[in-house]
Design a protein around this motif. Structure first.
Motif, PDB file in Angstrom:
ATOM      1  N   ALA A 102     -20.171  30.498 -22.832  1.00 13.05           N
ATOM      2  CA  ALA A 102     -20.069  30.686 -24.278  1.00 13.05           C
ATOM      3  C   ALA A 102     -21.344  30.203 -24.972  1.00 13.05           C
ATOM      4  O   ALA A 102     -21.936  30.924 -25.779  1.00 13.05           O
ATOM      5  CB  ALA A 102     -18.855  29.944 -24.816  1.00 13.05           C
ATOM      6  N   LEU A 103     -21.795  29.004 -24.611  1.00 14.85           N
ATOM      7  CA  LEU A 103     -22.974  28.442 -25.274  1.00 14.85           C
ATOM      8  C   LEU A 103     -24.224  29.255 -24.980  1.00 14.85           C
ATOM      9  O   LEU A 103     -25.014  29.544 -25.876  1.00 14.85           O
ATOM     10  CB  LEU A 103     -23.189  26.993 -24.820  1.00 14.85           C
ATOM     11  N   LEU A 104     -24.389  29.633 -23.723  1.00 15.94           N
ATOM     12  CA  LEU A 104     -25.641  30.293 -23.352  1.00 15.94           C
ATOM     13  C   LEU A 104     -25.714  31.732 -23.857  1.00 15.94           C
ATOM     14  O   LEU A 104     -26.797  32.280 -23.986  1.00 15.94           O
ATOM     15  CB  LEU A 104     -25.832  30.244 -21.830  1.00 15.94           C
ATOM     16  N   VAL A 105     -24.546  32.345 -24.131  1.00 19.91           N
ATOM     17  CA  VAL A 105     -24.594  33.689 -24.721  1.00 19.91           C
ATOM     18  C   VAL A 105     -24.969  33.581 -26.188  1.00 19.91           C
ATOM     19  O   VAL A 105     -25.721  34.400 -26.723  1.00 19.91           O
ATOM     20  CB  VAL A 105     -23.236  34.414 -24.558  1.00 19.91           C
ATOM     21  N   ILE A 106     -24.472  32.527 -26.840  1.00 18.50           N
ATOM     22  CA  ILE A 106     -24.740  32.370 -28.274  1.00 18.50           C
ATOM     23  C   ILE A 106     -26.156  31.846 -28.523  1.00 18.50           C
ATOM     24  O   ILE A 106     -26.802  32.212 -29.492  1.00 18.50           O
ATOM     25  CB  ILE A 106     -23.709  31.396 -28.899  1.00 18.50           C
ATOM     26  N   LEU A 107     -26.630  30.991 -27.602  1.00 21.62           N
ATOM     27  CA  LEU A 107     -27.900  30.288 -27.813  1.00 21.62           C
ATOM     28  C   LEU A 107     -29.062  31.191 -28.250  1.00 21.62           C
ATOM     29  O   LEU A 107     -29.761  30.863 -29.210  1.00 21.62           O
ATOM     30  CB  LEU A 107     -28.259  29.501 -26.548  1.00 21.62           C
ATOM     31  N   PRO A 108     -29.312  32.322 -27.582  1.00 17.81           N
ATOM     32  CA  PRO A 108     -30.426  33.162 -28.025  1.00 17.81           C
ATOM     33  C   PRO A 108     -30.303  33.572 -29.493  1.00 17.81           C
ATOM     34  O   PRO A 108     -31.318  33.685 -30.186  1.00 17.81           O
ATOM     35  CB  PRO A 108     -30.332  34.388 -27.112  1.00 17.81           C
ATOM     36  N   LEU A 165     -28.763  31.752 -31.834  1.00 12.88           N
ATOM     37  CA  LEU A 165     -29.038  30.549 -32.622  1.00 12.88           C
ATOM     38  C   LEU A 165     -30.537  30.277 -32.698  1.00 12.88           C
ATOM     39  O   LEU A 165     -31.027  29.682 -33.648  1.00 12.88           O
ATOM     40  CB  LEU A 165     -28.333  29.333 -32.001  1.00 12.88           C
ATOM     41  N   LEU A 166     -31.249  30.699 -31.658  1.00 12.52           N
ATOM     42  CA  LEU A 166     -32.694  30.428 -31.599  1.00 12.52           C
ATOM     43  C   LEU A 166     -33.516  31.542 -32.236  1.00 12.52           C
ATOM     44  O   LEU A 166     -34.731  31.543 -32.136  1.00 12.52           O
ATOM     45  CB  LEU A 166     -33.133  30.242 -30.136  1.00 12.52           C
ATOM     46  N   ARG A 167     -32.861  32.477 -32.878  1.00 12.67           N
ATOM     47  CA  ARG A 167     -33.546  33.661 -33.384  1.00 12.67           C
ATOM     48  C   ARG A 167     -34.671  33.303 -34.365  1.00 12.67           C
ATOM     49  O   ARG A 167     -35.683  34.003 -34.448  1.00 12.67           O
ATOM     50  CB  ARG A 167     -32.550  34.607 -34.056  1.00 12.67           C
ATOM     51  N   PHE A 168     -34.526  32.172 -35.084  1.00 11.65           N
ATOM     52  CA  PHE A 168     -35.555  31.788 -36.066  1.00 11.65           C
ATOM     53  C   PHE A 168     -36.888  31.467 -35.399  1.00 11.65           C
ATOM     54  O   PHE A 168     -37.909  31.367 -36.045  1.00 11.65           O
ATOM     55  CB  PHE A 168     -35.056  30.585 -36.900  1.00 11.65           C
ATOM     56  N   LEU A 169     -36.861  31.282 -34.075  1.00 14.23           N
ATOM     57  CA  LEU A 169     -38.109  30.963 -33.368  1.00 14.23           C
ATOM     58  C   LEU A 169     -38.926  32.208 -33.047  1.00 14.23           C
ATOM     59  O   LEU A 169     -40.011  32.106 -32.474  1.00 14.23           O
ATOM     60  CB  LEU A 169     -37.790  30.231 -32.066  1.00 14.23           C
ATOM     61  N   ASN A 170     -38.384  33.383 -33.412  1.00 12.63           N
ATOM     62  CA  ASN A 170     -39.072  34.652 -33.179  1.00 12.63           C
ATOM     63  C   ASN A 170     -39.521  34.829 -31.732  1.00 12.63           C
ATOM     64  O   ASN A 170     -38.723  34.760 -30.829  1.00 12.63           O
ATOM     65  CB  ASN A 170     -40.263  34.811 -34.134  1.00 12.63           C
ATOM     66  N   ASP A 171     -40.851  34.969 -31.569  1.00  9.18           N
ATOM     67  CA  ASP A 171     -41.378  35.309 -30.247  1.00  9.18           C
ATOM     68  C   ASP A 171     -41.156  34.212 -29.214  1.00  9.18           C
ATOM     69  O   ASP A 171     -41.168  34.464 -28.014  1.00  9.18           O
ATOM     70  CB  ASP A 171     -42.889  35.592 -30.347  1.00  9.18           C
ATOM     71  N   TYR A 172     -40.993  32.977 -29.670  1.00 10.19           N
ATOM     72  CA  TYR A 172     -40.870  31.870 -28.725  1.00 10.19           C
ATOM     73  C   TYR A 172     -39.431  31.678 -28.254  1.00 10.19           C
ATOM     74  O   TYR A 172     -39.141  30.776 -27.489  1.00 10.19           O
ATOM     75  CB  TYR A 172     -41.370  30.567 -29.371  1.00 10.19           C
ATOM     76  N   ILE A 220     -38.224  29.060 -25.341  1.00  6.94           N
ATOM     77  CA  ILE A 220     -37.439  27.851 -25.621  1.00  6.94           C
ATOM     78  C   ILE A 220     -36.115  27.898 -24.851  1.00  6.94           C
ATOM     79  O   ILE A 220     -35.654  26.893 -24.300  1.00  6.94           O
ATOM     80  CB  ILE A 220     -37.171  27.719 -27.134  1.00  6.94           C
ATOM     81  N   TYR A 221     -35.531  29.094 -24.793  1.00 10.33           N
ATOM     82  CA  TYR A 221     -34.268  29.274 -24.068  1.00 10.33           C
ATOM     83  C   TYR A 221     -34.424  28.827 -22.615  1.00 10.33           C
ATOM     84  O   TYR A 221     -33.622  28.069 -22.076  1.00 10.33           O
ATOM     85  CB  TYR A 221     -33.874  30.751 -24.139  1.00 10.33           C
ATOM     86  N   ALA A 222     -35.529  29.281 -22.000  1.00 12.35           N
ATOM     87  CA  ALA A 222     -35.780  28.920 -20.602  1.00 12.35           C
ATOM     88  C   ALA A 222     -35.972  27.417 -20.457  1.00 12.35           C
ATOM     89  O   ALA A 222     -35.465  26.797 -19.509  1.00 12.35           O
ATOM     90  CB  ALA A 222     -37.003  29.661 -20.087  1.00 12.35           C
ATOM     91  N   VAL A 223     -36.705  26.832 -21.420  1.00 11.79           N
ATOM     92  CA  VAL A 223     -36.943  25.388 -21.357  1.00 11.79           C
ATOM     93  C   VAL A 223     -35.616  24.639 -21.460  1.00 11.79           C
ATOM     94  O   VAL A 223     -35.362  23.691 -20.708  1.00 11.79           O
ATOM     95  CB  VAL A 223     -37.907  24.948 -22.486  1.00 11.79           C
ATOM     96  N   ILE A 234     -33.816  24.649 -18.194  1.00 12.93           N
ATOM     97  CA  ILE A 234     -34.378  23.718 -17.216  1.00 12.93           C
ATOM     98  C   ILE A 234     -33.968  22.290 -17.548  1.00 12.93           C
ATOM     99  O   ILE A 234     -33.573  21.518 -16.662  1.00 12.93           O
ATOM    100  CB  ILE A 234     -35.919  23.846 -17.174  1.00 12.93           C
ATOM    101  N   VAL A 235     -34.033  21.951 -18.842  1.00 12.46           N
ATOM    102  CA  VAL A 235     -33.703  20.579 -19.243  1.00 12.46           C
ATOM    103  C   VAL A 235     -32.235  20.271 -18.941  1.00 12.46           C
ATOM    104  O   VAL A 235     -31.911  19.225 -18.378  1.00 12.46           O
ATOM    105  CB  VAL A 235     -33.992  20.369 -20.745  1.00 12.46           C
ATOM    106  N   VAL A 236     -31.345  21.231 -19.269  1.00  9.82           N
ATOM    107  CA  VAL A 236     -29.917  21.016 -19.007  1.00  9.82           C
ATOM    108  C   VAL A 236     -29.683  20.841 -17.510  1.00  9.82           C
ATOM    109  O   VAL A 236     -28.953  19.958 -17.063  1.00  9.82           O
ATOM    110  CB  VAL A 236     -29.073  22.183 -19.551  1.00  9.82           C
ATOM    111  N   MET A 237     -30.352  21.681 -16.732  1.00  9.54           N
ATOM    112  CA  MET A 237     -30.215  21.613 -15.276  1.00  9.54           C
ATOM    113  C   MET A 237     -30.633  20.245 -14.763  1.00  9.54           C
ATOM    114  O   MET A 237     -29.919  19.612 -13.979  1.00  9.54           O
ATOM    115  CB  MET A 237     -31.094  22.704 -14.646  1.00  9.54           C
ATOM    116  N   LEU A 238     -31.806  19.768 -15.231  1.00 15.48           N
ATOM    117  CA  LEU A 238     -32.290  18.462 -14.782  1.00 15.48           C
ATOM    118  C   LEU A 238     -31.321  17.370 -15.207  1.00 15.48           C
ATOM    119  O   LEU A 238     -30.981  16.476 -14.434  1.00 15.48           O
ATOM    120  CB  LEU A 238     -33.684  18.192 -15.375  1.00 15.48           C
ATOM    121  N   PHE A 239     -30.864  17.466 -16.455  1.00 12.14           N
ATOM    122  CA  PHE A 239     -29.965  16.447 -16.977  1.00 12.14           C
ATOM    123  C   PHE A 239     -28.676  16.387 -16.167  1.00 12.14           C
ATOM    124  O   PHE A 239     -28.131  15.321 -15.909  1.00 12.14           O
ATOM    125  CB  PHE A 239     -29.657  16.749 -18.441  1.00 12.14           C
TER     126      PHE A 239
END
Lengths: 252, 359
Positions: B300-306, B308-315, B319-322, B325-330
């Motif tokens: 649910a979160l990962l489908v919505i996340l992109p 939610l991050l739409r304001f970041l435009n090209d990035y 950011i999604y990938a980062v 990775i951070v969640v995975m490490l955590f």
């Protein structure tokens, strides 16, 4: 009446005769030992008895029925259960569930009944729980029923493996080095347990073991295997005093 | 007594999961109804349900059965096309939406299960990661076949082709139902958020009930130790097939839900390709392999996340990938785990230790 009758069992890996002309007969209710130096082929014999390997030659009869070359699952259903030299539990399942997997083929309800939680599900599960707890009690494991199997101490893991094997309702129980890695106290307790299992379940047991105290303490008859061949066979005391056997174990 | 406690413990956890899903769904539903949700987000409600179902289905295959599948989007594709085809075909014959949708659901799920069974039959006999390879290939094949499939209907019945609309040889009054790469247009929009949530709950109940049963134990026994499972008389192939077919069937539910939320269902690599299958696998891994509740919320979160991050435009995707990775490490890195333990311990100790220092 012979429960297990093995005739001329041979298996060849490439050019190596791992087991050659092995023969054995075990009466019902007997506690039988299979011993021999490392690499003699003891576990290979077990693997042939349980259908892991298909023997190159020879016949295996269980209760008069030919079970040579059958699959592991069929052999278990025919009545042979085993434990393993390196413990093989269902690590992530609870102790109770490990035994319930052993009970799998004796209690039935359909997949649909489990998904829809039909009355048969609750009824049969209750019976399985009772039977499993009964078995766990024999091995003094009922207090650990909810523990995940991998978190059990070593000695209890060995016991749980025996409990799981017994849950399949076998006629013959094969124990592969049940005392491996145990301290003298645990071994002593294990000897009691094995005798108790034989007496309460009227079980026939064939075990592989290196611990001579255990072997001479509980086995009634022995077969000694050396380089894949039967070196000696007979009453425990006679076999252990046989000069050939002593030579094989201690060298000249 | 003890076993009763235990039974209630696992089922309690399951009920908590169902309650959590209901609460989140209720909040989302209220937000949507009162207009507190952007149109983009509200358009995502049904797809989120579909991907949650798909993630739970894949977790049954990867986490409970222990077999890697990278073609689950393919089973979703089967469910989607079969059901959308049926719904469009029957749009005028069966005017009542819920009857039509139920039949489409049964058909879509049935076909996915059948295909899962047919694929599993030869492959699940093998020991090793062969299922991953075969499902990867299967997903691509299904996606590509669906993209070149033409089906039409006229007074003589149905016509099939893999070339173009002309080769269907339809009569003048004929109608093209599946139009190759343009897919199926005009599927009745029979699914909505409520149906989606119900199907999520149905999926969860099926998986949880299966796991806590005789069959579920056999399936997990195979995962934990195949040789031991064989030695206690478990039929390996049978239980692998049961688990895999159910997993495929549940993916079919996701497909049906997905297809009936769209005006145009097309088979592209974006929605049914291996990229999608890998994304679903990412949801499962991030939520915890074998952890059903984790899959629900990770998906649910990962489908919505992109969105939610739409304001970041090209990035956005960067950011999604980062974040992934951070969640995975955590979640999994040993040092992160140790750090979390340390923080937890400190947090608990704080009152005592400060007192000592003062003294």
């Amino acid at each position: 009446m012979e429960l297990l009758e093995v005739k001329d069992l041979t298996i060849i890996f490439g050019g190596l005769h791992a087991v050659d002309g092995f023969h054995l007969s075990i009466k019902k209710g007997q506690l039988y030992g299979l011993i021999g130096p490392n690499g003699a082929g003891k576990t290979t014999v077990f693997n042939m008895l349980t259908g892991v390997y298909r023997p190159t030659e020879g016949k295996i009869f269980l209760d008069g029925k030919d079970i040579t070359g059958k699959k592991t699952v069929e052999i278990n259903q025919a009545g042979i259960a085993r434990t393993f030299q390196n413990i093989r539990l269902f690590k992530k399942l609870s102790v109770l569930d490990n035994v319930k997997v052993g009970l799998h083929n004796q209690y039935h309800y359909s997949t649909l009944a489990s998904i829809l939680r039909l009355p048969s599900y609750f009824k049969v599960e209750e019976q399985m729980n009772q039977k499993a707890l009964e078995l766990l009690k024999v091995f003094d494991l009922d207090q650990d029923a909810d523990t995940t199997a991998e978190n059990l101490p070593y000695g209890k893991q060995r016991k749980l493996e025996i409990a799981r094997a017994l849950a399949t309702g076998p006629k013959l129980l094969l124990l592969d080095e049940p005392a491996a890695g145990m301290n003298p106290n645990e071994t002593l307790e294990l000897m009691k347990t094995i005798r108790f299992v034989r007496d309460t379940f009227d079980m026939t047991i064939l075990l592989i073991e290196h611990d001579m105290k255990l072997v001479s303490g509980i086995c009634e008859e022995l077969t000694v295997l050396n380089f894949g061949k039967v070196l000696a066979q007979g009453k425990t005391a006679d076999v252990l005093n046989n000069p050939e056997v002593i030579k094989a174990y201690l060298g000249e | 007594m003890k076993k009763l406690l235990k039974m209630s413990k696992t089922s309690k956890q399951n009920y908590i999961t169902y309650a959590m899903v209901l609460v989140v769904a209720l909040i989302a539903g209220v937000m949507d109804a009162t207009g507190n949700m952007s149109s983009l987000m509200s358009g995502l409600l049904v797809p989120v349900c579909a991907y949650v179902i798909l993630a739970v289905a894949l977790n049954l295959c990867v986490g409970i059965l222990g077999e890697l599948s990278i073609g689950h989007a393919g089973f979703m594709c089967v469910g989607a096309f079969v059901s959308a085809f049926f719904s469009k075909l029957m749009a005028s014959t069966i005017p009542v939406a819920w009857i039509r949708f139920t039949l489409a659901l049964i058909l879509g799920v049935g076909f996915s299960a059948l295909i899962g069974f047919l694929i599993g039959l030869p492959v699940l006999r093998l020991k090793g990661d062969y299922l991953a390879i075969v499902t990867l290939a299967f997903g691509e094949i299904i996606k590509n076949v669906a993209a070149v499939l033409y089906v039409g209907r006229d007074s003589k019945g149905l016509h099939f082709s893999l070339q173009d609309t002309m080769s269907l040889g339809l009569e003048k009054d004929g109608e093209v139902i599946i139009k190759g790469a343009q897919g199926i247009t005009g599927t009745p929009n029979d699914s909505n958020f409520v149906i989606g949530v119900i199907l999520v709950l149905v999926t969860l109940i099926i998986v949880n009930n299966l796991v806590n049963s005789r069959d579920g134990r056999a399936i997990m026994a195979i995962r934990d130790n195949l040789i031991a499972a064989e030695s206690v008389g478990i039929n390996i192939t049978k239980y692998k097939l049961i688990a895999f077919s159910i997993s495929a069937a549940l993916s079919g539910i996701a497909g049906v839900l997905y297809a009936h939320n769209l005006n145009t269902l097309m088979s592209t690599s974006k929605n049914f390709g291996y990229n999608m299958s890998i994304m679903i696998l990412v949801y499962v891994v991030l939520g915890g392999i074998g952890n059903i509740r984790g899959s629900v919320f990770a998906a649910a979160l990962l489908v919505i996340l992109p969105e939610l991050l739409r304001f970041l435009n090209d990035y956005r995707m960067l950011i999604y990938a980062v974040i992934l990775i951070v969640v995975m490490l955590f979640n999994w890195a040993p040092s992160a785990l140790a750090f979390r333990e340390k923080v937890k311990a400190k947090w608990k100790k704080t009152p005592d230790s400060t007192k000592k220092e003062v003294a």
